[in-house]
Design a protein around this motif. Structure first.
Motif, mmCIF file in Angstrom:
data_model
loop_
_atom_site.group_PDB
_atom_site.id
_atom_site.type_symbol
_atom_site.label_atom_id
_atom_site.label_comp_id
_atom_site.label_asym_id
_atom_site.label_seq_id
_atom_site.Cartn_x
_atom_site.Cartn_y
_atom_site.Cartn_z
ATOM 1 N N ASP A 142 44.333 46.666 53.917
ATOM 2 C CA ASP A 142 45.456 46.096 54.678
ATOM 3 C C ASP A 142 46.701 45.916 53.822
ATOM 4 O O ASP A 142 47.398 44.892 53.907
ATOM 5 C CB ASP A 142 45.052 44.747 55.295
ATOM 6 N N GLY A 143 46.966 46.887 52.970
ATOM 7 C CA GLY A 143 48.175 46.845 52.165
ATOM 8 C C GLY A 143 48.111 45.913 50.978
ATOM 9 O O GLY A 143 49.148 45.575 50.397
ATOM 10 N N HIS A 144 46.912 45.516 50.549
ATOM 11 C CA HIS A 144 46.735 44.630 49.392
ATOM 12 C C HIS A 144 45.732 45.247 48.428
ATOM 13 O O HIS A 144 44.653 45.699 48.847
ATOM 14 C CB HIS A 144 46.220 43.249 49.831
ATOM 15 N N ALA A 145 46.080 45.266 47.149
ATOM 16 C CA ALA A 145 45.126 45.656 46.113
ATOM 17 C C ALA A 145 44.327 44.416 45.716
ATOM 18 O O ALA A 145 44.900 43.365 45.410
ATOM 19 C CB ALA A 145 45.853 46.223 44.898
ATOM 20 N N LYS A 146 43.004 44.553 45.738
ATOM 21 C CA LYS A 146 42.128 43.424 45.454
ATOM 22 C C LYS A 146 41.155 43.786 44.338
ATOM 23 O O LYS A 146 40.615 44.891 44.322
ATOM 24 C CB LYS A 146 41.356 43.010 46.707
ATOM 25 N N PHE A 147 40.954 42.841 43.420
ATOM 26 C CA PHE A 147 39.991 43.052 42.338
ATOM 27 C C PHE A 147 39.692 41.717 41.674
ATOM 28 O O PHE A 147 40.397 40.719 41.880
ATOM 29 C CB PHE A 147 40.523 44.058 41.308
ATOM 30 N N THR A 148 38.628 41.705 40.870
ATOM 31 C CA THR A 148 38.201 40.504 40.153
ATOM 32 C C THR A 148 38.018 40.836 38.678
ATOM 33 O O THR A 148 37.396 41.848 38.339
ATOM 34 C CB THR A 148 36.880 39.955 40.727
ATOM 35 N N LEU A 149 38.566 39.993 37.811
ATOM 36 C CA LEU A 149 38.334 40.088 36.375
ATOM 37 C C LEU A 149 37.289 39.054 35.987
ATOM 38 O O LEU A 149 37.384 37.879 36.365
ATOM 39 C CB LEU A 149 39.617 39.830 35.597
ATOM 40 N N LEU A 150 36.289 39.480 35.221
ATOM 41 C CA LEU A 150 35.197 38.614 34.794
ATOM 42 C C LEU A 150 35.069 38.682 33.284
ATOM 43 O O LEU A 150 35.028 39.768 32.702
ATOM 44 C CB LEU A 150 33.886 39.049 35.448
ATOM 45 N N ASN A 151 35.002 37.516 32.648
ATOM 46 C CA ASN A 151 34.768 37.440 31.209
ATOM 47 C C ASN A 151 33.366 36.898 30.986
ATOM 48 O O ASN A 151 33.127 35.702 31.095
ATOM 49 C CB ASN A 151 35.807 36.530 30.550
ATOM 50 N N SER A 152 32.442 37.779 30.662
ATOM 51 C CA SER A 152 31.054 37.363 30.450
ATOM 52 C C SER A 152 30.768 37.070 28.979
ATOM 53 O O SER A 152 29.619 36.816 28.616
ATOM 54 C CB SER A 152 30.099 38.454 30.949
ATOM 55 N N GLY A 153 31.802 37.078 28.129
ATOM 56 C CA GLY A 153 31.617 36.854 26.706
ATOM 57 C C GLY A 153 31.566 35.382 26.336
ATOM 58 O O GLY A 153 31.538 34.494 27.190
ATOM 59 N N THR A 154 31.590 35.120 25.028
ATOM 60 C CA THR A 154 31.485 33.748 24.504
ATOM 61 C C THR A 154 32.824 33.203 24.040
ATOM 62 O O THR A 154 32.889 32.059 23.563
ATOM 63 C CB THR A 154 30.499 33.716 23.332
ATOM 64 N N GLY A 155 33.903 33.978 24.154
ATOM 65 C CA GLY A 155 35.234 33.529 23.777
ATOM 66 C C GLY A 155 36.247 33.884 24.850
ATOM 67 O O GLY A 155 35.982 34.725 25.721
ATOM 68 N N HIS A 156 37.423 33.242 24.803
ATOM 69 C CA HIS A 156 38.431 33.482 25.830
ATOM 70 C C HIS A 156 39.126 34.817 25.613
ATOM 71 O O HIS A 156 39.118 35.382 24.521
ATOM 72 C CB HIS A 156 39.460 32.344 25.848
ATOM 73 N N LEU A 157 39.750 35.302 26.671
ATOM 74 C CA LEU A 157 40.511 36.549 26.647
ATOM 75 C C LEU A 157 41.960 36.222 26.962
ATOM 76 O O LEU A 157 42.261 35.660 28.023
ATOM 77 C CB LEU A 157 39.963 37.538 27.682
ATOM 78 N N GLN A 158 42.867 36.550 26.034
ATOM 79 C CA GLN A 158 44.295 36.361 26.269
ATOM 80 C C GLN A 158 44.876 37.672 26.773
ATOM 81 O O GLN A 158 45.004 38.630 26.021
ATOM 82 C CB GLN A 158 45.008 35.925 24.993
ATOM 83 N N ILE A 159 45.219 37.709 28.052
ATOM 84 C CA ILE A 159 45.739 38.926 28.673
ATOM 85 C C ILE A 159 47.228 39.022 28.384
ATOM 86 O O ILE A 159 48.015 38.152 28.789
ATOM 87 C CB ILE A 159 45.483 38.918 30.191
ATOM 88 N N SER A 160 47.627 40.073 27.675
ATOM 89 C CA SER A 160 49.034 40.251 27.328
ATOM 90 C C SER A 160 49.773 41.104 28.346
ATOM 91 O O SER A 160 50.998 41.022 28.451
ATOM 92 C CB SER A 160 49.170 40.885 25.934
ATOM 93 N N GLN A 161 49.042 41.922 29.089
ATOM 94 C CA GLN A 161 49.670 42.749 30.112
ATOM 95 C C GLN A 161 48.658 43.101 31.182
ATOM 96 O O GLN A 161 47.531 43.499 30.879
ATOM 97 C CB GLN A 161 50.245 44.026 29.503
ATOM 98 N N LEU A 162 49.061 42.951 32.434
ATOM 99 C CA LEU A 162 48.212 43.308 33.567
ATOM 100 C C LEU A 162 49.101 43.962 34.613
ATOM 101 O O LEU A 162 50.077 43.351 35.080
ATOM 102 C CB LEU A 162 47.519 42.063 34.124
ATOM 103 N N ARG A 163 48.771 45.221 34.967
ATOM 104 C CA ARG A 163 49.616 45.988 35.880
ATOM 105 C C ARG A 163 48.773 46.648 36.969
ATOM 106 O O ARG A 163 47.647 47.068 36.723
ATOM 107 C CB ARG A 163 50.384 47.068 35.119
ATOM 108 N N VAL A 164 49.357 46.726 38.158
ATOM 109 C CA VAL A 164 48.759 47.454 39.287
ATOM 110 C C VAL A 164 49.690 48.611 39.627
ATOM 111 O O VAL A 164 50.885 48.404 39.897
ATOM 112 C CB VAL A 164 48.575 46.537 40.504
ATOM 113 N N LEU A 165 49.156 49.833 39.587
ATOM 114 C CA LEU A 165 49.953 51.029 39.825
ATOM 115 C C LEU A 165 49.403 51.812 41.011
ATOM 116 O O LEU A 165 48.176 51.901 41.191
ATOM 117 C CB LEU A 165 49.957 51.943 38.602
ATOM 118 N N LEU A 166 50.298 52.385 41.799
ATOM 119 C CA LEU A 166 49.951 53.367 42.811
ATOM 120 C C LEU A 166 50.329 54.734 42.260
ATOM 121 O O LEU A 166 51.464 54.950 41.811
ATOM 122 C CB LEU A 166 50.688 53.090 44.120
#
Length: 231
Positions: A142-166
Motif C-alpha cells: 500500500d505504498g509503504h516500505a516495511k521492514f524490521t531491524l533486529l540486533n541479536s548480539g551482545t552489544g549495541h549497534l550505532q546506525i550511522s546511515q539508513l536509506r530506503v531506495l526504489l
C-alpha cells in the motif's frame, strides 16, 4: 565531545556516549560552562530498554549513580561527575541514560526560561560484546516500505546511515529516503513503516534498504509490483 547550546549558556560534555567495562563500571564525566551565566545542573538516571516487540522505554534507575547529582557551574568553570553502575553482571551489554537538566536561575525582572535537557548514553559492556544485526520482513505494501531491524548480539549497534531506495529495472535509482540515525540496543529490535514515492514506485522493479554502521554494513532488496504501490 557534545556541545549543548542553550539560550544564555553553553555546556561542553565529555565523553558522550560513556562506555564502561563490566568488571570496573566507573568513569568521570566532564562538564564545562562556556556561557556567560551560572548554570544550575541537576542529574537524573534511567535504565534504557528496547523490547523484542520494538518498544523503547526509559525507567528510573538506582543502578546508575552519579555524584554530585546537583551542582552550580559558574561561567568558564569545569566540574567532573563521578559515574558508577551497580547490579549483577550480565553477558549482554546494559544500557542507561544520564539526563542533565539545567534549571534556569531566576533573574530579577525577567521571565523564567524553560529547563534545558541533555541525555547522555551510558553503556556497560562485557568483554568481546558485539552487535549482530539482521533485517527481516522487507516488503512494499500500500505504498509503504516495511521492514524490521533486529540486533541479536551482545552489544549495541550505532546506525550511522539508513536509506530506503526504489530501483528501476536496470538498477538505476528512482527515489531515495534517508532515515534518522538510531541506536539499536543489544537484543532489541525496531520496525519501520516508510512511505515511498508513488510515481517512482510505479516504475520500480525493487526496493532496497542500505544500513551503515561501525560494526558492518547491511543491504537487502526485494522485488516490487505495481499493485503494492497503492493508489
Amino acid at each position: 565531545m557534545l556541545l549543548w547550546a542553550l539560550a544564555a549558556s553553553l555546556l561542553q560534555v565529555s565523553p558522550d556516549p560513556v562506555h564502561l567495562p563490566a568488571d570496573a563500571p566507573r568513569a568521570t564525566l566532564t562538564l564545562r560552562n562556556q556561557g556567560h551565566r551560572t548554570a544550575h545542573v541537576v542529574a537524573t538516571t534511567w535504565s534504557w530498554w528496547q523490547s523484542a516487540s520494538g518498544e523503547t522505554r526509559l525507567d528510573p534507575s538506582a543502578e546508575l549513580a552519579v555524584s554530585p547529582a546537583e551542582l552550580y557551574l559558574p561561567p568558564g568553570a569545569t566540574r567532573t561527575l563521578e559515574i558508577e553502575v551497580t547490579g549483577p553482571a550480565s553477558e549482554v551489554e546494559r544500557a542507561f541514560r544520564l539526563e542533565l537538566e539545567e534549571e534556569p536561575l531566576q533573574a530579577f525582572g525577567r521571565a523564567r526560561a524553560e529547563p534545558q535537557h541533555l541525555s547522555v548514553p551510558v553503556f556497560v559492556a562485557p568483554d568481546k560484546a558485539a552487535a549482530r544485526v539482521d533485517l527481516s520482513g522487507l516488503s512494499v505494501e500500500d505504498g509503504h516500505a516495511k521492514f524490521t531491524l533486529l540486533n541479536s548480539g551482545t552489544g549495541h549497534l550505532q546506525i550511522s546511515q539508513l536509506r530506503v531506495l526504489l530501483l528501476g529495472p536496470r538498477g538505476q535509482r528512482l527515489s531515495l529516503r534517508k532515515l534518522p540515525e538510531w541506536t539499536l540496543l543489544a537484543r532489541g529490535q525496531v520496525s519501520y513503516d516508510v512511505p515511498v514515492n508513488g510515481r517512482a514506485c510505479q516504475k520500480a522493479s525493487s526496493v532496497e534498504v542500505e544500513l551503515r554502521a561501525k560494526d558492518g554494513d547491511l543491504r537487502r532488496s526485494v522485488p516490487v509490483t505495481r499493485d503494492a504501490c497503492g493508489d
